[in-house]
Design an enzyme around this catalytic site. Structure first.
Site, PDB file in Angstrom:
ATOM      1  N   SER A  61       0.818  -1.211   0.000  1.00 25.26           N
ATOM      2  CA  SER A  61       0.000   0.000   0.000  1.00 25.26           C
ATOM      3  C   SER A  61       0.855   1.267   0.000  1.00 25.26           C
ATOM      4  O   SER A  61       2.032   1.252   0.353  1.00 25.26           O
ATOM      5  CB  SER A  61      -0.903   0.011   1.229  1.00 25.26           C
ATOM      6  OG  SER A  61      -1.546  -1.227   1.370  1.00 25.26           O
TER       7      SER A  61
HETATM    8  N1  SAH Z   1      -0.778  -4.912   4.137  1.00 21.16           N
HETATM    9  C1  SAH Z   1      -0.016  -5.217   2.955  1.00 21.16           C
HETATM   10  C2  SAH Z   1      -0.701  -4.865   1.661  1.00 21.16           C
HETATM   11  C3  SAH Z   1      -1.886  -5.683   1.468  1.00 21.16           C
HETATM   12  S1  SAH Z   1      -2.423  -5.994  -0.180  1.00 21.16           S
HETATM   13  C4  SAH Z   1       1.369  -4.594   3.011  1.00 21.16           C
HETATM   14  O1  SAH Z   1       1.694  -3.921   3.994  1.00 21.16           O
HETATM   15  O2  SAH Z   1       2.144  -4.827   2.086  1.00 21.16           O
HETATM   16  C5  SAH Z   1      -3.766  -7.061   0.303  1.00 21.16           C
HETATM   17  C6  SAH Z   1      -3.363  -8.472   0.614  1.00 21.16           C
HETATM   18  O3  SAH Z   1      -4.525  -9.135   1.093  1.00 21.16           O
HETATM   19  C7  SAH Z   1      -2.888  -9.261  -0.594  1.00 21.16           C
HETATM   20  O4  SAH Z   1      -1.610  -9.759  -0.374  1.00 21.16           O
HETATM   21  C8  SAH Z   1      -3.931 -10.381  -0.721  1.00 21.16           C
HETATM   22  O5  SAH Z   1      -3.372 -11.611  -1.150  1.00 21.16           O
HETATM   23  C9  SAH Z   1      -4.424 -10.483   0.707  1.00 21.16           C
HETATM   24  N2  SAH Z   1      -5.733 -11.125   0.865  1.00 21.16           N
HETATM   25  C10 SAH Z   1      -6.848 -10.968   0.096  1.00 21.16           C
HETATM   26  N3  SAH Z   1      -7.842 -11.757   0.562  1.00 21.16           N
HETATM   27  C11 SAH Z   1      -7.357 -12.405   1.657  1.00 21.16           C
HETATM   28  C12 SAH Z   1      -7.893 -13.370   2.569  1.00 21.16           C
HETATM   29  N4  SAH Z   1      -9.142 -13.844   2.464  1.00 21.16           N
HETATM   30  N5  SAH Z   1      -7.102 -13.824   3.564  1.00 21.16           N
HETATM   31  C13 SAH Z   1      -5.818 -13.391   3.705  1.00 21.16           C
HETATM   32  N6  SAH Z   1      -5.248 -12.485   2.870  1.00 21.16           N
HETATM   33  C14 SAH Z   1      -5.994 -12.002   1.853  1.00 21.16           C
END
Ligand code: SAH
Length: 211
Positions: A61
């Site tokens: 992000s």
């Molecule tokens: N917080 C992260 C950015 C998140 S991007 C950082 O600091 O880099 C969102 C993430 O959520 C992605 O990696 C995606 O794979 C994950 N995601 C989406 N659905 C999910 C679920 N049901 N359970 C766990 N992770 C999930």
């Protein structure tokens, strides 16, 4: 790559000018080198205030959004925090400086593995990185004082709200994937949940099941 003093100053300036003003959040973000969490082509842009691509088609992000979300979460030193969507692990590393305990879950095994290596390498012993479906929360460790969802849900997931302790706070992007979403703060009291809209954001969607 370690940022130069000037790069670091510009990075912190961008956070402040985009509304990240909480001194503890800024101090935590100053301690976490975003360059460690961005590999390959984009590494040179790690200190820009923009989201960047990470493996598995996901994103790390935008730093100012990370800051605003962390600030809205009002993490207290004794808090147990759940992050859903580990991605690169950057957000979890920041939370580790503010909370007693951080659990972070990711549906892509490869992302979880890489994030774990980086976080362990930083010596952050209060973070547990798990591969699991965060749409189910983490019932074994519930309740949580704080929950941070870093993938967009179409509605605030009821089962996650159920894993929030009384007085707990959850911050999450709500809306359709591919569209502009709204960052929401949900505060739980004994008999109700109060919602506050914070700003517009764009996140990858929360997807059910492991990848
Ligand atoms: N917080 C992260 C950015 C998140 S991007 C950082 O600091 O880099 C969102 C993430 O959520 C992605 O990696 C995606 O794979 C994950 N995601 C989406 N659905 C999910 C679920 N049901 N359970 C766990 N992770 C999930």
């Amino acid at each position: 790559m370690t940022p130069t003093a000037e790069t670091q100053m510009q990075f912190l300036y961008a956070l402040r000018s985009n509304g990240v003003t909480d001194a503890l959040v800024l101090a935590a973000m100053e301690k976490v080198d975003r360059g460690l969490f961005v590999q390959g082509l984009f590494a040179a842009r790690a200190y820009e205030d923009r989201p960047l691509a990470i493996p598995c088609g996901q994103t790390i992000s935008q730093p100012s959004i990370v800051g605003l979300m962390t600030q809205a979460l009002e993490v207290q030193p004794r808090n147990k925090v759940l992050e859903i969507g580990t991605g690169s692990g950057y957000q979890a590393a920041i939370l580790s400086y503010l909370a007693r305990r951080v659990y972070t879950v990711e549906r892509h095994r490869d992302l979880a593995r890489t994030a774990r290596l980086i976080i362990d390498g930083m010596g952050l012993v209060n973070v547990t990185v798990m591969t699991s479906d965060g749409s189910l929360g983490l019932p074994d460790q519930a309740p949580f004082d704080r929950i941070l969802l870093t993938a967009a849900a179409e509605d605030p997931p009821a089962n996650l709200l159920a894993q929030l302790s009384d007085g707990g706070i959850m911050v999450l992007p709500v809306g359709q994937s591919g569209a502009v979403q709204t960052l929401i703060k949900a505060q739980k009291t004994a008999d109700s949940i109060e919602y506050t809209e914070l700003c517009e954001v764009r996140f990858v969607p929360l997807v059910e099941g492991l990848a």
